[in-house]
Design a protein around this motif. Structure first.
Motif, short mmCIF file in Angstrom:
data_model
loop_
_atom_site.label_atom_id
_atom_site.label_comp_id
_atom_site.label_asym_id
_atom_site.label_seq_id
_atom_site.Cartn_x
_atom_site.Cartn_y
_atom_site.Cartn_z
N LEU A 28 7.18 26.31 -30.78
CA LEU A 28 6.27 26.63 -29.56
C LEU A 28 4.80 26.20 -30.90
O LEU A 28 5.35 26.34 -31.89
N ASP B 266 -1.27 30.20 -27.44
CA ASP B 266 -1.41 30.67 -26.20
C ASP B 266 -0.57 31.79 -25.57
O ASP B 266 1.10 31.84 -26.23
N SER C 32 2.59 31.56 -23.23
CA SER C 32 3.54 30.65 -23.73
C SER C 32 4.19 31.73 -24.58
O SER C 32 5.37 31.26 -24.84
N GLN C 33 3.28 32.42 -25.83
CA GLN C 33 4.27 33.53 -26.29
C GLN C 33 5.32 34.44 -26.18
O GLN C 33 6.07 34.81 -26.13
N TYR D 49 6.13 33.33 -23.06
CA TYR D 49 7.79 32.94 -22.37
C TYR D 49 9.39 32.68 -23.99
O TYR D 49 10.61 33.52 -23.22
N VAL D 50 8.21 32.68 -24.89
CA VAL D 50 9.08 32.30 -25.82
C VAL D 50 9.96 33.58 -26.40
O VAL D 50 11.46 33.37 -26.26
N LYS E 149 12.80 33.66 -23.96
CA LYS E 149 14.10 33.31 -23.58
C LYS E 149 15.23 32.81 -25.02
O LYS E 149 16.18 33.39 -24.76
N LYS F 166 7.99 28.43 -34.73
CA LYS F 166 6.53 28.62 -34.58
C LYS F 166 5.43 28.62 -35.42
O LYS F 166 5.64 27.76 -36.57
N GLN G 6 7.59 24.24 -25.71
CA GLN G 6 6.85 24.71 -25.02
C GLN G 6 5.70 24.03 -24.78
O GLN G 6 4.79 23.93 -25.97
N LEU G 7 5.76 23.75 -23.33
CA LEU G 7 4.28 22.69 -22.71
C LEU G 7 3.07 24.71 -22.28
O LEU G 7 4.18 25.06 -21.88
N GLU H 120 2.00 14.62 -25.04
CA GLU H 120 3.42 15.62 -23.99
C GLU H 120 4.52 13.86 -24.02
O GLU H 120 5.37 14.69 -24.24
N ASP I 269 15.73 20.53 -20.88
CA ASP I 269 14.63 21.84 -20.00
C ASP I 269 14.50 19.70 -18.61
O ASP I 269 13.93 20.54 -17.88
#
Ligand code: NDP
Length: 300
Positions: free
Chosen positions: A40, A44, A47-48, A50-51, A54, A69, A98-99, A107, A121
């Motif tokens: 990550l 964001d 995103s935090q 989601y991570v 996961k 991170k 992580q996008l 990217e 992914d």
């Protein structure tokens, strides 16, 4: 409501349990623990979340979770160096960046630096090409989750008319490839599609991946069709109190459920399947890396 509810939350739990059983066997019989590295960059908030989720689910199925991170001002070269390090680490079988990445990073360059065999992914250009040519690849998690739900509900999809609304690289395009691979007749619709309602009315399977709250009304749906709603949109919900919000999909759930044969809810449909498929992909990558048979029913 007449449609059968396709319960992604419950189905994702069965996938996680299959993954956990297989991981336990790998540990016992092969002394192998699949590992997933998640990177990550920046802070964001979505995103935090989601991570974190996961990482938690990775350890719950018995895999090793490596979390990296990095500060928002990390240079692209530093990120690429970390990816090279993870590519070379035999304990890491899956790598996920992580996008979205901060604006100063490219990217495509970053994703294509991941070893394709560890690209859980399925966004690396090699995996995109392999999927497009019907070869064994790492398949993007969200469309893989949709495919698994469709197969679980219908058995064979052969000969069905499928309409995918949305042509993004992460959902729409790979979804269309997967449905084609299962012998559907596939139409991909997008913002320039003429008379979208008529196009959608021809579908036995509708996959909506647009990002527009409740855009697809029930009168676009062929009676009995299966509706897979990928959209996750947060809208205001004054009925819940001032400043409150709720999540809705790209389909208008109540009216679609009146006519559809089966439908995924939002939340609790495609969303939970996405992380379950990330775990499944990591397990598949670990098996492939070690020349072991792949788990049944967890790949495309
Ligand atoms: P993108 O914004 O990348 O793509 C949206 C697509 O929808 C584009 O192809 C666009 O067409 C098309 N589109 C936009 N407006 C219309 C319209 N009026 N009529 C027809 N097509 C239209 O989105 P993503 O694919 O990344 O995501 C789509 C949705 O899925 C979002 O809500 C996202 O949050 C959700 N999502 C959910 C996931 C999950 O785990 N459940 C994972 C990933 C995404 P054009 O190409 O012409 O611009």
């Amino acid at each position: 409501m007449s449609a059968t509810l396709i319960d992604g939350k419950a189905f994702a739990a069965t996938i996680r349990s299959k993954v956990a059983d297989h991981v336990a066997r790998l540990k016992k019989e092969q002394d192998l623990t699949p590992g997933l590295a998640v990177i990550l960059v920046g802070e964001d908030p979505a995103s935090q979340v989601y991570v974190r989720s996961k990482g938690k689910q990775t350890t719950e199925v018995g895999m090793t979770s490596f979390e990296h991170k990095l500060a928002a001002d990390t240079s692209e070269a530093e990120l690429l160096a970390l990816i090279q390090h993870l590519n070379a680490n035999p304990e890491v079988h899956g790598i996920l960046v992580q996008l979205p990445l901060p604006d100063h990073m490219d990217e495509d360059l970053v994703i294509n630096a991941i070893d394709p065999a560890k690209d859980v992914d399925g966004f690396h250009i090699s995996n995109v090409g392999l999927l497009g040519t019907g070869q064994k690849s790492m398949v993007p998690c969200t469309p893989l989750g949709c495919l698994m739900m469709l197969r679980n509900h219908h058995g064979s999809l052969s000969g069905m008319n499928a309409v995918v609304i949305g042509r993004s690289n992460i959902v729409g395009k790979p979804m269309a490839q997967l449905l084609l691979g299962d012998s559907c007749t596939v139409t991909v619709a997008h913002s320039r599609t003429k008379d979208l309602a008529e196009v959608v009315r021809r579908a036995d399977i509708v996959v909506a991946a647009v990002g527009r709250p409740e855009m697809v009304p029930g009168d676009w749906i062929q009676p009995g069709a299966t509706v897979i709603d990928v959209g996750i949109n947060r809208i205001e919900a004054p009925e819940k109190g001032e400043g409150k919000t709720r999540l809705v999909g790209d389909c208008h759930y109540a009216s679609c459920a009146e006519v559809a044969g089966a439908i995924t809810p939002v939340p609790g449909g495609v969303g939970p399947m996405t992380i379950a498929c990330l775990l499944a992909n990591t397990l598949t990558a670990a098996c492939r890396a070690n020349g072991l048979p792949e788990p049944d029913g967890l790949t495309a």
